[in-house]
Write an enzyme that holds these catalytic residues in place. Structure first.
Site, PDB file in Angstrom:
ATOM      1  N   ASP A  63       0.304  -0.316   5.132  1.00 17.51           N
ATOM      2  CA  ASP A  63       1.257  -1.426   5.143  1.00 17.51           C
ATOM      3  C   ASP A  63       0.783  -2.592   4.281  1.00 17.51           C
ATOM      4  OD1 ASP A  63       3.157  -0.260   6.827  1.00 17.51           O
ATOM      5  OD2 ASP A  63       1.942  -0.719   8.597  1.00 17.51           O
TER       6      ASP A  63
ATOM      7  N   ASN B  25      -6.155   5.689   5.806  1.00 20.09           N
ATOM      8  CA  ASN B  25      -5.975   6.092   7.207  1.00 20.09           C
ATOM      9  C   ASN B  25      -6.272   7.578   7.354  1.00 20.09           C
ATOM     10  OD1 ASN B  25      -3.448   7.626   6.732  1.00 20.09           O
ATOM     11  ND2 ASN B  25      -2.730   5.604   6.110  1.00 20.09           N
TER      12      ASN B  25
ATOM     13  N   LYS C 242      12.788   1.364  14.811  1.00 19.15           N
ATOM     14  CA  LYS C 242      12.572   1.673  13.380  1.00 19.15           C
ATOM     15  C   LYS C 242      13.787   2.359  12.772  1.00 19.15           C
ATOM     16  CE  LYS C 242       7.670   1.765  13.301  1.00 19.15           C
ATOM     17  NZ  LYS C 242       6.454   2.509  13.499  1.00 19.15           N
TER      18      LYS C 242
ATOM     19  N   ASP D 120       8.024  -1.364   1.613  1.00 13.37           N
ATOM     20  CA  ASP D 120       8.377  -0.340   2.607  1.00 13.37           C
ATOM     21  C   ASP D 120       9.233   0.693   1.879  1.00 13.37           C
ATOM     22  OD1 ASP D 120       9.709   1.177   4.639  1.00 13.37           O
ATOM     23  OD2 ASP D 120       9.046  -0.347   6.060  1.00 13.37           O
TER      24      ASP D 120
ATOM     25  N   PHE E  81       9.503   8.932   9.900  1.00 13.35           N
ATOM     26  CA  PHE E  81       8.616   9.309  11.002  1.00 13.35           C
ATOM     27  C   PHE E  81       8.129   8.033  11.670  1.00 13.35           C
ATOM     28  CE2 PHE E  81       7.352  13.831  11.153  1.00 13.35           C
ATOM     29  CZ  PHE E  81       8.212  14.299  10.173  1.00 13.35           C
TER      30      PHE E  81
ATOM     31  N   LYS F 135     -17.655  -3.424  -8.815  1.00 17.23           N
ATOM     32  CA  LYS F 135     -18.080  -3.195  -7.439  1.00 17.23           C
ATOM     33  C   LYS F 135     -18.526  -4.514  -6.806  1.00 17.23           C
ATOM     34  CE  LYS F 135     -21.469  -0.721  -4.732  1.00 17.23           C
ATOM     35  NZ  LYS F 135     -22.810  -0.178  -4.749  1.00 17.23           N
TER      36      LYS F 135
HETATM   37  N1  CTP Z   1       6.924   3.891   5.617  1.00 17.04           N
HETATM   38  C1  CTP Z   1       7.182   3.719   4.283  1.00 17.04           C
HETATM   39  N2  CTP Z   1       6.594   2.696   3.607  1.00 17.04           N
HETATM   40  C2  CTP Z   1       5.751   1.850   4.247  1.00 17.04           C
HETATM   41  C3  CTP Z   1       5.478   2.012   5.601  1.00 17.04           C
HETATM   42  C4  CTP Z   1       6.079   3.054   6.274  1.00 17.04           C
HETATM   43  O1  CTP Z   1       7.940   4.504   3.710  1.00 17.04           O
HETATM   44  N3  CTP Z   1       5.199   0.872   3.547  1.00 17.04           N
HETATM   45  C5  CTP Z   1       7.600   4.960   6.329  1.00 17.04           C
HETATM   46  C6  CTP Z   1       6.703   6.058   6.859  1.00 17.04           C
HETATM   47  O2  CTP Z   1       6.548   7.082   5.913  1.00 17.04           O
HETATM   48  C7  CTP Z   1       7.451   6.518   8.096  1.00 17.04           C
HETATM   49  C8  CTP Z   1       8.142   5.253   8.574  1.00 17.04           C
HETATM   50  O3  CTP Z   1       8.183   4.382   7.469  1.00 17.04           O
HETATM   51  O4  CTP Z   1       8.461   7.426   7.792  1.00 17.04           O
HETATM   52  C9  CTP Z   1       7.484   4.574   9.724  1.00 17.04           C
HETATM   53  O5  CTP Z   1       6.143   4.333   9.417  1.00 17.04           O
HETATM   54  P1  CTP Z   1       5.235   3.498  10.384  1.00 17.04           P
HETATM   55  O6  CTP Z   1       3.902   3.291   9.740  1.00 17.04           O
HETATM   56  O7  CTP Z   1       5.286   4.105  11.742  1.00 17.04           O
HETATM   57  O8  CTP Z   1       6.079   2.159  10.438  1.00 17.04           O
HETATM   58  P2  CTP Z   1       5.822   0.739   9.893  1.00 17.04           P
HETATM   59  O9  CTP Z   1       6.980   0.341   9.061  1.00 17.04           O
HETATM   60  O10 CTP Z   1       4.509   0.647   9.226  1.00 17.04           O
HETATM   61  O11 CTP Z   1       5.913  -0.099  11.228  1.00 17.04           O
HETATM   62  P3  CTP Z   1       4.790  -0.695  12.197  1.00 17.04           P
HETATM   63  O12 CTP Z   1       3.622  -1.044  11.337  1.00 17.04           O
HETATM   64  O13 CTP Z   1       5.484  -1.861  12.779  1.00 17.04           O
HETATM   65  O14 CTP Z   1       4.520   0.375  13.203  1.00 17.04           O
END
Ligand code: CTP
Length: 400
Positions: A279, A210, A337, A306, A323, A289
């Site tokens: 995610d 990303n 969240k 997560d 965040f 490759k």
């Molecule tokens: N985060 C994490 N591990 C993951 C995904 C997210 O630790 N696998 C943490 C991020 O560092 C951030 C928070 O979770 O502090 C929220 O991340 P975000 O990407 O906004 O949330 P998601 O859990 O991915 O939710 P969604 O995809 O539903 O927006």
């Protein structure tokens, strides 16, 4: 908590329309426990009267360098020694130029030259004046000399322009002033931050990732170290240099970041999840490759752990900050969240706005925790990081 308890703050006011906010600033500094004395330049007195500041600060206001009466009370060198901090708010372009040049042509510049205390400026001026190369050079020079710059904030200006140059709000300035004394607040606290993107391998040459630059996480690491914390920065791939006094652990994938974070449990007291973790990852990273053959291809993705939820659910749970980077319904998703991930605090930001989201230098956020919600207006990520660390330090010091 009175973060500025017994701190002696010399508030310098220079000529600018924002000088009216200085009256409120005196009150806020006093609310935070500071003793405040005010020095005004001649131009400042065109905008606000010494009498107002005297009434609010409870001390006589100093206005001239060579005033025998004032010197008989508290002389200028004594005043320079009295201060734990000289905070100049608003700091005009002219004042910054004079300070950068080492001038001592009025009381305030003389005090700045003579003082052993830290100096902080809250610049306030028209956006064109702030953007002017001379002002930018002066700002950089003052920064290099260790002078803290608070703001300026961006937004609508008294003259009708829109852009950077607004003086930050009084409460924000008071909190930032407190961070300058904050060595104590996070002294020795073991703090862990995840930052940057993760990369999820598809094959040896391709990955899913990303746009996260890591800037916010790195700025937090720097601010936390400045506040006395022992910082471990678990970083995905970024172009950024590791801040001084920060221990960096380099990781690539979400799984690596998860393992590195779990290894900190037990010692980590505050955990800030700033990373933009992927995610999902490809179910299988191909060893060779992938060659193109069909017109379409399918990659099966599986969920990554997560990380912040696992940290918040750990038996030796640190104070956990997450965040929420959202493109719509920012606050609703962020509140959700906060609960779902069992966090102590969440910092919500709107990444649909390219001026403040991923990769940008500025950020506007809303901090949500059990005490409520606080919006922090657009400011540089380094400045914002200081403010967030100040908030976290306050919560940390108030923990059970
Ligand atoms: N985060 C994490 N591990 C993951 C995904 C997210 O630790 N696998 C943490 C991020 O560092 C951030 C928070 O979770 O502090 C929220 O991340 P975000 O990407 O906004 O949330 P998601 O859990 O991915 O939710 P969604 O995809 O539903 O927006």
């Amino acid at each position: 908590m009175k973060q500025l308890s017994n701190r002696q703050i010399l508030l310098g006011i220079t000529g600018g329309i924002a000088a009216y906010k200085s009256a409120e600033l005196v009150r806020r500094l006093k609310d935070h426990g500071a003793n405040v004395r005010v020095v005004m330049t001649a131009a400042a007195m065109e905008f606000i009267t010494p009498l107002t500041l005297q009434a609010l600060s409870g001390n006589p206001v100093h206005t001239t360098l060579l005033d025998p009466e004032a010197e008989a009370g508290m002389g200028h060198i004594e005043l320079a020694r009295w201060a734990d901090l000289i905070l100049v708010a608003p700091a005009s372009a002219d004042f910054m130029a004079r300070l950068a040049n080492g001038r001592g042509d009025d009381l305030l510049t003389t005090l700045c030259l003579a003082t052993p205390a830290r100096i902080a400026l809250a610049p306030a001026m028209n956006q064109g004046m702030w953007r002017d190369a001379a002002t930018q050079d002066n700002a950089e020079l003052l920064r290099q000399r260790g002078i803290a710059l608070f703001g300026p904030a961006a937004g609508e200006q008294a003259c009708g322009d829109v852009g950077p140059g607004r003086m930050m709000e009084a409460e924000q300035l008071a909190e930032l002033a407190a961070t300058l004394f904050e060595g104590r607040a996070l002294d020795g606290v073991q703090l862990c931050i995840t930052a940057g993107p993760t990369r999820e391998a598809i094959d040896p040459v391709r990955y899913i990732s990303n746009h996260s630059s890591g800037k916010m996480g790195y700025a937090l690491a720097e601010a936390a170290a400045d506040a006395g914390a022992q910082v471990t920065l678990i970083s995905g791939p970024t172009q950024l240099a590791c801040p001084a006094r920060v221990q960096r652990i380099d990781v690539v994938s979400a799984e690596d970041m998860y393992q590195a974070s779990m290894a900190q449990m037990g010692s980590c007291q505050v955990f800030i999840a700033c990373a933009a973790v992927a995610d999902y990852r490809p179910a299988k990273a191909e060893e060779q490759k992938i060659k193109k053959s069909r017109d379409t291809m399918h990659i099966e993705l599986i969920r990554n752990p997560d990380i912040v939820s696992a940290v918040a659910g750990h038996p030796q749970r640190p104070y956990t900050v997450g965040f929420a980077a959202e493109t719509q319904d920012v606050l609703r998703y962020a509140r959700d969240k906060l609960q779902r991930k069992n966090l102590d605090m969440i910092v919500a930001n709107d990444v649909s706005d390219s001026r403040i989201g991923f990769n940008s230098d500025d950020n506007t956020v809303t901090v949500i925790d059990a005490n409520g919600e606080q919006r922090i207006e657009q400011m540089g990520k380094r400045q914002l990081a200081r403010q967030l660390i100040a908030n976290i330090a306050t919560r940390w010091s108030q923990r059970d």
